[in-house]
Design a protein around this motif. Structure first.
Motif, PDB file in Angstrom:
ATOM      1  N   SER A   1       0.855  -1.127   0.036  1.00 20.41           N
ATOM      2  CA  SER A   1       0.168   0.155  -0.087  1.00 20.41           C
ATOM      3  C   SER A   1       0.939   1.365   0.043  1.00 20.41           C
ATOM      4  O   SER A   1       1.933   1.169   0.738  1.00 20.41           O
ATOM      5  N   LEU A   2       0.486   2.182  -0.526  1.00 18.78           N
ATOM      6  CA  LEU A   2       1.271   3.335  -0.829  1.00 18.78           C
ATOM      7  C   LEU A   2       0.524   4.577  -0.662  1.00 18.78           C
ATOM      8  O   LEU A   2      -0.610   4.717  -1.260  1.00 18.78           O
ATOM      9  N   SER A   3       0.816   5.654   0.358  1.00 15.04           N
ATOM     10  CA  SER A   3      -0.174   6.725   0.359  1.00 15.04           C
ATOM     11  C   SER A   3       0.626   7.743   0.913  1.00 15.04           C
ATOM     12  O   SER A   3       1.972   7.744   1.222  1.00 15.04           O
TER      13      SER A   3
ATOM     14  N   GLU B   1       3.993  15.840   3.206  1.00 15.99           N
ATOM     15  CA  GLU B   1       5.302  15.789   2.663  1.00 15.99           C
ATOM     16  C   GLU B   1       6.133  14.726   2.192  1.00 15.99           C
ATOM     17  O   GLU B   1       7.158  14.595   1.568  1.00 15.99           O
ATOM     18  N   VAL B   2       5.547  13.438   2.610  1.00 20.43           N
ATOM     19  CA  VAL B   2       6.363  12.269   2.594  1.00 20.43           C
ATOM     20  C   VAL B   2       5.275  11.130   1.980  1.00 20.43           C
ATOM     21  O   VAL B   2       4.048  11.129   2.342  1.00 20.43           O
ATOM     22  N   TRP B   3       5.956  10.197   1.453  1.00 20.56           N
ATOM     23  CA  TRP B   3       5.078   8.964   0.832  1.00 20.56           C
ATOM     24  C   TRP B   3       5.287   7.970   1.742  1.00 20.56           C
ATOM     25  O   TRP B   3       6.533   7.767   2.080  1.00 20.56           O
ATOM     26  N   VAL B   4       4.213   7.179   2.130  1.00 22.86           N
ATOM     27  CA  VAL B   4       4.455   5.942   3.047  1.00 22.86           C
ATOM     28  C   VAL B   4       4.245   4.660   2.094  1.00 22.86           C
ATOM     29  O   VAL B   4       3.045   4.716   1.571  1.00 22.86           O
ATOM     30  N   ALA B   5       5.154   3.836   2.201  1.00 21.35           N
ATOM     31  CA  ALA B   5       4.930   2.514   1.411  1.00 21.35           C
ATOM     32  C   ALA B   5       4.880   1.295   2.823  1.00 21.35           C
ATOM     33  O   ALA B   5       5.986   1.498   3.711  1.00 21.35           O
TER      34      ALA B   5
ATOM     35  N   THR C   1       4.821  -8.382   5.400  1.00 16.56           N
ATOM     36  CA  THR C   1       5.545  -8.547   6.723  1.00 16.56           C
ATOM     37  C   THR C   1       5.277  -7.642   7.693  1.00 16.56           C
ATOM     38  O   THR C   1       5.670  -7.421   8.746  1.00 16.56           O
ATOM     39  N   GLY C   2       4.400  -6.318   7.269  1.00 13.64           N
ATOM     40  CA  GLY C   2       4.295  -5.442   8.063  1.00 13.64           C
ATOM     41  C   GLY C   2       5.277  -4.317   8.087  1.00 13.64           C
ATOM     42  O   GLY C   2       5.020  -3.340   8.793  1.00 13.64           O
ATOM     43  N   VAL C   3       6.373  -4.480   7.300  1.00 12.80           N
ATOM     44  CA  VAL C   3       7.320  -3.280   7.430  1.00 12.80           C
ATOM     45  C   VAL C   3       6.685  -2.006   6.502  1.00 12.80           C
ATOM     46  O   VAL C   3       5.972  -2.058   5.640  1.00 12.80           O
ATOM     47  N   THR C   4       7.021  -0.823   7.106  1.00 13.27           N
ATOM     48  CA  THR C   4       6.795   0.390   6.607  1.00 13.27           C
ATOM     49  C   THR C   4       7.935   1.013   6.386  1.00 13.27           C
ATOM     50  O   THR C   4       8.801   0.937   7.264  1.00 13.27           O
ATOM     51  N   SER C   5       8.086   2.020   5.146  1.00 16.09           N
ATOM     52  CA  SER C   5       9.176   3.033   5.128  1.00 16.09           C
ATOM     53  C   SER C   5       8.561   4.010   4.262  1.00 16.09           C
ATOM     54  O   SER C   5       7.279   4.109   4.162  1.00 16.09           O
ATOM     55  N   GLN C   6       9.394   5.123   4.168  1.00 13.68           N
ATOM     56  CA  GLN C   6       8.718   6.378   3.973  1.00 13.68           C
ATOM     57  C   GLN C   6       9.827   6.912   2.850  1.00 13.68           C
ATOM     58  O   GLN C   6      11.166   6.787   2.781  1.00 13.68           O
ATOM     59  N   GLY C   7       9.686   8.171   2.121  1.00 12.77           N
ATOM     60  CA  GLY C   7      10.586   8.868   1.130  1.00 12.77           C
ATOM     61  C   GLY C   7       9.848  10.190   0.902  1.00 12.77           C
ATOM     62  O   GLY C   7       8.531  10.212   0.806  1.00 12.77           O
ATOM     63  N   GLY C   8      10.551  10.877   0.227  1.00 14.80           N
ATOM     64  CA  GLY C   8      10.197  12.267  -0.262  1.00 14.80           C
ATOM     65  C   GLY C   8       9.084  12.269  -1.763  1.00 14.80           C
ATOM     66  O   GLY C   8       8.576  13.095  -1.954  1.00 14.80           O
TER      67      GLY C   8
ATOM     68  N   GLN D   1       8.527   6.906  -5.805  1.00 15.03           N
ATOM     69  CA  GLN D   1       9.622   6.130  -6.093  1.00 15.03           C
ATOM     70  C   GLN D   1      10.961   5.718  -4.671  1.00 15.03           C
ATOM     71  O   GLN D   1      11.090   4.840  -4.661  1.00 15.03           O
ATOM     72  N   ALA D   2      11.096   6.904  -4.164  1.00 16.34           N
ATOM     73  CA  ALA D   2      11.744   6.815  -2.992  1.00 16.34           C
ATOM     74  C   ALA D   2      11.151   5.938  -1.924  1.00 16.34           C
ATOM     75  O   ALA D   2      12.058   5.229  -1.036  1.00 16.34           O
ATOM     76  N   ALA D   3      10.112   6.322  -1.665  1.00 20.44           N
ATOM     77  CA  ALA D   3       9.403   5.424  -0.709  1.00 20.44           C
ATOM     78  C   ALA D   3       9.577   3.917  -0.979  1.00 20.44           C
ATOM     79  O   ALA D   3       9.646   2.997   0.042  1.00 20.44           O
ATOM     80  N   LEU D   4       9.211   3.590  -2.266  1.00 22.28           N
ATOM     81  CA  LEU D   4       9.124   2.044  -2.906  1.00 22.28           C
ATOM     82  C   LEU D   4      10.684   1.677  -2.870  1.00 22.28           C
ATOM     83  O   LEU D   4      10.718   0.524  -2.132  1.00 22.28           O
ATOM     84  N   GLU D   5      11.540   2.613  -3.012  1.00 23.43           N
ATOM     85  CA  GLU D   5      12.981   1.907  -2.857  1.00 23.43           C
ATOM     86  C   GLU D   5      13.504   1.579  -1.617  1.00 23.43           C
ATOM     87  O   GLU D   5      14.095   0.771  -1.165  1.00 23.43           O
ATOM     88  N   ASN D   6      13.060   2.568  -0.537  1.00 26.19           N
ATOM     89  CA  ASN D   6      13.270   2.397   0.858  1.00 26.19           C
ATOM     90  C   ASN D   6      12.758   1.052   1.475  1.00 26.19           C
ATOM     91  O   ASN D   6      13.207   0.650   2.274  1.00 26.19           O
ATOM     92  N   LEU D   7      11.316   0.861   0.919  1.00 33.52           N
ATOM     93  CA  LEU D   7      10.910  -0.298   1.365  1.00 33.52           C
ATOM     94  C   LEU D   7      11.423  -1.556   1.046  1.00 33.52           C
ATOM     95  O   LEU D   7      11.466  -2.483   1.622  1.00 33.52           O
TER      96      LEU D   7
END
Length: 93
Positions: free
Chosen positions: A19-21, A27-31, A36-43, A46-52
């Motif tokens: 899920s991507l929102s 100001e940030v995207w949350v992936a 797994t329940g793992v969450t990451s973010q990025g500006g 694309q950055a959020a998905l790469e960080n995920l």
């Protein structure tokens, strides 16, 4: 939500159900990896998905153990650094 795979046949292919929102601040995207329940973010999205991708790889144990020098830089005595069950660790109580 994505159900695409890269087709590489890797044992841990990376996030598949995502899920991507846009975060509450706008100001940030949350992936979030639904499996797994793992969450990451990025500006950016694309950055959020790469960080995920990187975070899920870490979740699955990808990566290398730190060198003795890296442990010393973090204030850890390599001779006292042992792996064991999380249940036996005082840190995770």
């Amino acid at each position: 939500m994505s159900t695409d795979t890269d087709g590489s046949g890797d044992e841990n292919p990376g996030p598949v159900n995502i899920s991507l929102s846009l975060g509450e601040s706008g100001e940030v995207w949350v992936a979030h990896d639904e499996d797994t329940g793992v969450t990451s973010q990025g500006g950016t999205r694309q950055a959020a998905l790469e960080n995920l991708d990187e975070a899920v790889s870490g979740y699955h144990g990808a990566g290398e153990s730190p060198s003795d020098d890296a442990l010393r830089e973090m204030g850890i005595d390599p001779e006292q650094n042992t792996s064991g069950s999380l249940d036996e660790s005082d840190v995770f109580e």
